[in-house]
Design a protein around this motif. Sequence first.
Motif, PDB file in Angstrom:
ATOM      1  N   PHE A 117       0.861  -1.183   0.000  1.00  0.00           N
ATOM      2  CA  PHE A 117       0.000   0.000   0.000  1.00  0.00           C
ATOM      3  C   PHE A 117       0.900   1.236   0.000  1.00  0.00           C
ATOM      4  N   LEU A 118       0.604   2.181  -0.879  1.00  0.00           N
ATOM      5  CA  LEU A 118       1.400   3.404  -0.981  1.00  0.00           C
ATOM      6  C   LEU A 118       0.710   4.534  -0.214  1.00  0.00           C
ATOM      7  N   PHE A 119       1.386   5.067   0.781  1.00  0.00           N
ATOM      8  CA  PHE A 119       0.856   6.198   1.546  1.00  0.00           C
ATOM      9  C   PHE A 119       1.371   7.487   0.905  1.00  0.00           C
ATOM     10  N   SER A 120       0.753   7.838  -0.211  1.00  0.00           N
ATOM     11  CA  SER A 120       1.184   8.990  -0.994  1.00  0.00           C
ATOM     12  C   SER A 120       0.619  10.274  -0.399  1.00  0.00           C
ATOM     13  N   LEU A 121       0.851  11.399  -1.085  1.00  0.00           N
ATOM     14  CA  LEU A 121       0.403  12.696  -0.584  1.00  0.00           C
ATOM     15  C   LEU A 121      -1.110  12.750  -0.402  1.00  0.00           C
ATOM     16  N   GLY A 122      -1.844  11.931  -1.159  1.00  0.00           N
ATOM     17  CA  GLY A 122      -3.306  11.986  -1.105  1.00  0.00           C
ATOM     18  C   GLY A 122      -3.938  11.115  -0.049  1.00  0.00           C
ATOM     19  N   ILE A 123      -3.138  10.384   0.741  1.00  0.00           N
ATOM     20  CA  ILE A 123      -3.707   9.476   1.743  1.00  0.00           C
ATOM     21  C   ILE A 123      -4.168  10.279   2.962  1.00  0.00           C
ATOM     22  N   THR A 124      -5.317   9.899   3.497  1.00  0.00           N
ATOM     23  CA  THR A 124      -5.873  10.541   4.690  1.00  0.00           C
ATOM     24  C   THR A 124      -6.181   9.474   5.736  1.00  0.00           C
ATOM     25  N   LYS A 125      -6.452   9.931   6.958  1.00  0.00           N
ATOM     26  CA  LYS A 125      -6.837   8.994   8.026  1.00  0.00           C
ATOM     27  C   LYS A 125      -8.089   8.228   7.645  1.00  0.00           C
ATOM     28  N   ALA A 126      -9.022   8.907   6.963  1.00  0.00           N
ATOM     29  CA  ALA A 126     -10.257   8.234   6.574  1.00  0.00           C
ATOM     30  C   ALA A 126      -9.975   7.072   5.633  1.00  0.00           C
ATOM     31  N   LYS A 127      -9.019   7.263   4.710  1.00  0.00           N
ATOM     32  CA  LYS A 127      -8.711   6.198   3.754  1.00  0.00           C
ATOM     33  C   LYS A 127      -8.099   4.989   4.446  1.00  0.00           C
ATOM     34  N   TRP A 128      -7.082   5.241   5.292  1.00  0.00           N
ATOM     35  CA  TRP A 128      -6.442   4.073   5.888  1.00  0.00           C
ATOM     36  C   TRP A 128      -7.284   3.472   7.000  1.00  0.00           C
ATOM     37  N   SER A 129      -8.150   4.245   7.612  1.00  0.00           N
ATOM     38  CA  SER A 129      -9.079   3.679   8.595  1.00  0.00           C
ATOM     39  C   SER A 129     -10.049   2.719   7.917  1.00  0.00           C
ATOM     40  N   THR A 130     -10.498   3.094   6.700  1.00  0.00           N
ATOM     41  CA  THR A 130     -11.366   2.203   5.935  1.00  0.00           C
ATOM     42  C   THR A 130     -10.631   0.920   5.571  1.00  0.00           C
ATOM     43  N   LEU A 131      -9.360   1.048   5.189  1.00  0.00           N
ATOM     44  CA  LEU A 131      -8.558  -0.127   4.879  1.00  0.00           C
ATOM     45  C   LEU A 131      -8.431  -1.028   6.102  1.00  0.00           C
ATOM     46  N   LEU A 132      -8.129  -0.449   7.256  1.00  0.00           N
ATOM     47  CA  LEU A 132      -7.958  -1.251   8.462  1.00  0.00           C
ATOM     48  C   LEU A 132      -9.253  -1.952   8.844  1.00  0.00           C
ATOM     49  N   ALA A 133     -10.388  -1.253   8.690  1.00  0.00           N
ATOM     50  CA  ALA A 133     -11.682  -1.875   8.986  1.00  0.00           C
ATOM     51  C   ALA A 133     -11.921  -3.074   8.074  1.00  0.00           C
ATOM     52  N   ALA A 134     -11.517  -2.939   6.808  1.00  0.00           N
ATOM     53  CA  ALA A 134     -11.685  -4.056   5.868  1.00  0.00           C
ATOM     54  C   ALA A 134     -10.784  -5.224   6.249  1.00  0.00           C
ATOM     55  N   MET A 135      -9.572  -4.940   6.741  1.00  0.00           N
ATOM     56  CA  MET A 135      -8.679  -6.015   7.173  1.00  0.00           C
ATOM     57  C   MET A 135      -9.256  -6.755   8.380  1.00  0.00           C
ATOM     58  N   LEU A 136      -9.869  -6.020   9.298  1.00  0.00           N
ATOM     59  CA  LEU A 136     -10.522  -6.648  10.455  1.00  0.00           C
ATOM     60  C   LEU A 136     -11.706  -7.499  10.011  1.00  0.00           C
ATOM     61  N   ASP A 137     -12.456  -6.999   9.035  1.00  0.00           N
ATOM     62  CA  ASP A 137     -13.584  -7.779   8.512  1.00  0.00           C
ATOM     63  C   ASP A 137     -13.086  -9.047   7.824  1.00  0.00           C
ATOM     64  N   PHE A 138     -11.972  -8.936   7.104  1.00  0.00           N
ATOM     65  CA  PHE A 138     -11.408 -10.123   6.464  1.00  0.00           C
ATOM     66  C   PHE A 138     -11.082 -11.180   7.516  1.00  0.00           C
ATOM     67  N   LYS A 139     -10.434 -10.755   8.589  1.00  0.00           N
ATOM     68  CA  LYS A 139     -10.092 -11.719   9.647  1.00  0.00           C
ATOM     69  C   LYS A 139     -11.342 -12.407  10.175  1.00  0.00           C
ATOM     70  N   HIS A 140     -12.398 -11.636  10.417  1.00  0.00           N
ATOM     71  CA  HIS A 140     -13.647 -12.223  10.921  1.00  0.00           C
ATOM     72  C   HIS A 140     -14.211 -13.221   9.914  1.00  0.00           C
ATOM     73  N   ASP A 141     -14.270 -12.820   8.658  1.00  0.00           N
ATOM     74  CA  ASP A 141     -14.846 -13.702   7.643  1.00  0.00           C
ATOM     75  C   ASP A 141     -13.963 -14.925   7.402  1.00  0.00           C
ATOM     76  N   TYR A 142     -12.651 -14.760   7.525  1.00  0.00           N
ATOM     77  CA  TYR A 142     -11.747 -15.897   7.366  1.00  0.00           C
ATOM     78  C   TYR A 142     -11.937 -16.880   8.523  1.00  0.00           C
ATOM     79  N   ASP A 143     -11.963 -16.352   9.750  1.00  0.00           N
ATOM     80  CA  ASP A 143     -12.120 -17.230  10.920  1.00  0.00           C
ATOM     81  C   ASP A 143     -13.457 -17.958  10.907  1.00  0.00           C
ATOM     82  N   GLN A 144     -14.497 -17.255  10.417  1.00  0.00           N
ATOM     83  CA  GLN A 144     -15.831 -17.851  10.374  1.00  0.00           C
ATOM     84  C   GLN A 144     -16.063 -18.682   9.121  1.00  0.00           C
TER      85      GLN A 144
END
Length: 766
Positions: free
Chosen positions: A591-618
């Motif tokens: 993932f490239l944290f370029s000049l256009g990256i914001t907290k909202a963008k990476w927070s959305t990414l992190l939420a998706a990673m947490l959802d992946f873990k849940h869906d993988y475990d389940q």
Amino acid sequence: MRASTDQPQRFRVLIAHRQVGTDTASGRACAALAEEFARRNVETVTAAEGSDAQGIATSDTGLHAMLVDWSMPVGDDASGDAAALVDAIRARNERVPIFLLTEPEKAKTLNAEKLRQIDELVWLLEDTAPFMCGRVESAMRIYAEGLFGPMVTALSRFHRVHAYSWHTPGHTGGTAFLKHPAGRAFFDFYGENVFRTDLSISVGSLGSLLDHTGPIGESEKYISRIFGSHRSYTVTNGSSTSNRIIFMACIGRDQVVLCDRNCHKSLEHGLIMSGGIPQYMIPSRNRYGLMGPIYPGRFDEKTVRKAIADTPLSKGLEDQQPAFAVVTNSTYDGLCYKVDRVLSQLGPWVDRVHFDEAWFGYARFNPLYAGRMAMRGDPSAHDPNGPTVFCTHSTHKLLAAFSQASYIHVRDGRNAIPHPRFNETFMLHGSTSPFYPIIASNEMAATMMDGASGAALTRESIDEAIHFRQLVGRLRRQAEAKKDWFFRTWNADTVHDPSSGKRVNFEDASPELLGTDQQCWVLHPGDAWHGFDDLEDDYCMLDPIKVTVLMPGVQDDGSLGPKGFPASLLTAYLHARGIEVEKTSDFGVLFLFSLGITKAKWSTLLAAMLDFKHDYDQDTPLSRIMPHLVADYPDTYTGLGLRGLGDRMFEELRRTSQMQNLQKAFQSIPEARMSPADAYQALIRNRIERVPLSQLADRTIATSVVPYPPGIPMMMPGETAGAADGPYIGYLKALKSWDKTFPGFGHDTHGVEVHDGEYYVQCVKD
């Protein structure tokens, strides 16, 4: 007649005063200023609290001036007064006008340092509103006129003239598009200005890109000053073209070229066009398949000359002075060299060294990267007896420019190429009809990096990447405490804290330390996290903004563990949620944290990673989380869950030894029977044939074979495919098996044609 969307610029000013909006003398004076600004068509933004003012001043880049109450406190912190507000403004913008609102008695508390930071003092209760607003408006005009570099300034002035066009391009400012419904929709989609500034080389007032005259020539001098070169060139077809220009300017037919094997395809093109004879320098690889640096010993003159003598294509040329060396810096995965160390090895015996820094154009502007880029330090200190140094930047990749915008930077040294001679090659690859908005955006990328703004913008990217890395680290630690799993980011596990003298966990370290101390990112010898053995200390560092998220499954010795899943599974999951990644390798996602990256963008990414873990475990059914995949390939994926698919993929990697073949293939160079230039001649003269993978053994490849990922040549034109049970064919067999087993997850391998599931490669006829 079409309504215009081209509105004249409207100035905006901030009035930050603790009495704004109150029925007091100062409050009424602020209101009078706002009324007078409105009469002058100047928009006013107000703030009554210092914290609010600081938030506005540091986030609203459309402000043209700021009026600051010298008595204003910032929040409840008595030390954070108006002085802190002025400091915060100047840390991001050295030139925006600041007017200090004060009274004669309070002005006595000002010191010389603060007076240097502001433009004027304003006696709020003594001067008249028209006078004060006139002074501010004048300062705003000067500021606005100086915002742009020479090219954008000239382009803007030409645009304001609204001259009739009797030259190319044929759409003449966009009016041709307005004559057709589809053209009108196209015009409306992009807006008028982009068409008005798409001009012809016939517009002499803007100068010439090929002659480097007028505002375009001044723009290149402006870019050169900011990037610390002796000369800089704007290129309008990406760093692919920039690399080819440098190659063809430096290399003659049958001259030896030292070439980083971790190279972009454009460097292969440079070899084909120039007729140079490559001597490849092999970079290192780690257990995750990530490409590392070329170790210093591989730049050693005796080592390289022996390799030249042992290579059939260059045998007998070992006494020839290599014409050129090219090194990728930073790598795709974010590893960057100590440039002086590289030059200490190459510089004494190679006259011209080219650093392909396509992904690293921002490095000069943040002290965290000190010494890690080609254009480091003061250009006047460059040794004229040292090598001539070139570098290329893709300004559209991680700076703010349009696609295809690129720079060539040059520091002249030994055997320098004078501009007139270099420009012949530049013109060979240039167009007489360049797209002027690309040229303008290239200059704008430099403008945004100039002065305090460059440090502030790059620091924001670094900080966002650090916050993301640390949060992932804390989540992983929490999971491991429960004997559970989570993703990890590829960086040091612990860092040295100079304040305590101790090592601290990366996720617990001060963000300020991580954002300012280069040693936190250096690949130190003996550190297990990076996976590169016997590495010289301080030689290589990881760029914080290039964040690789690692999947579970790879053990410290590079073998596969009992459980895990490939990175392509996470990438597909994120894609289904509208999140696109930069690169997916076997067990890592970049993932490239370029000049256009914001907290909202990476927070959305992190939420998706947490959802992946849940869906993988389940083991959530794929029909729920990737319905399009199941719909497209029902026979393969119906009834399968996310974990079940991950398990099948993991076992396929184990069965085919895909990673092991990849490692072996990229740690060796195939036998070369022809130069890339000669192989290309066979291609264009049709002395080639398409060969199936089953018959590829010992054949000479006509075109490069570049698996994505990692996007690095595995076999170059003129090299052989090796034995049927060798790593090159073995890796392609593993990819073919994967593509058949997991439709929708197929690989993109340049140089491989796929028909009915069979792999074919173009080979030179025997």
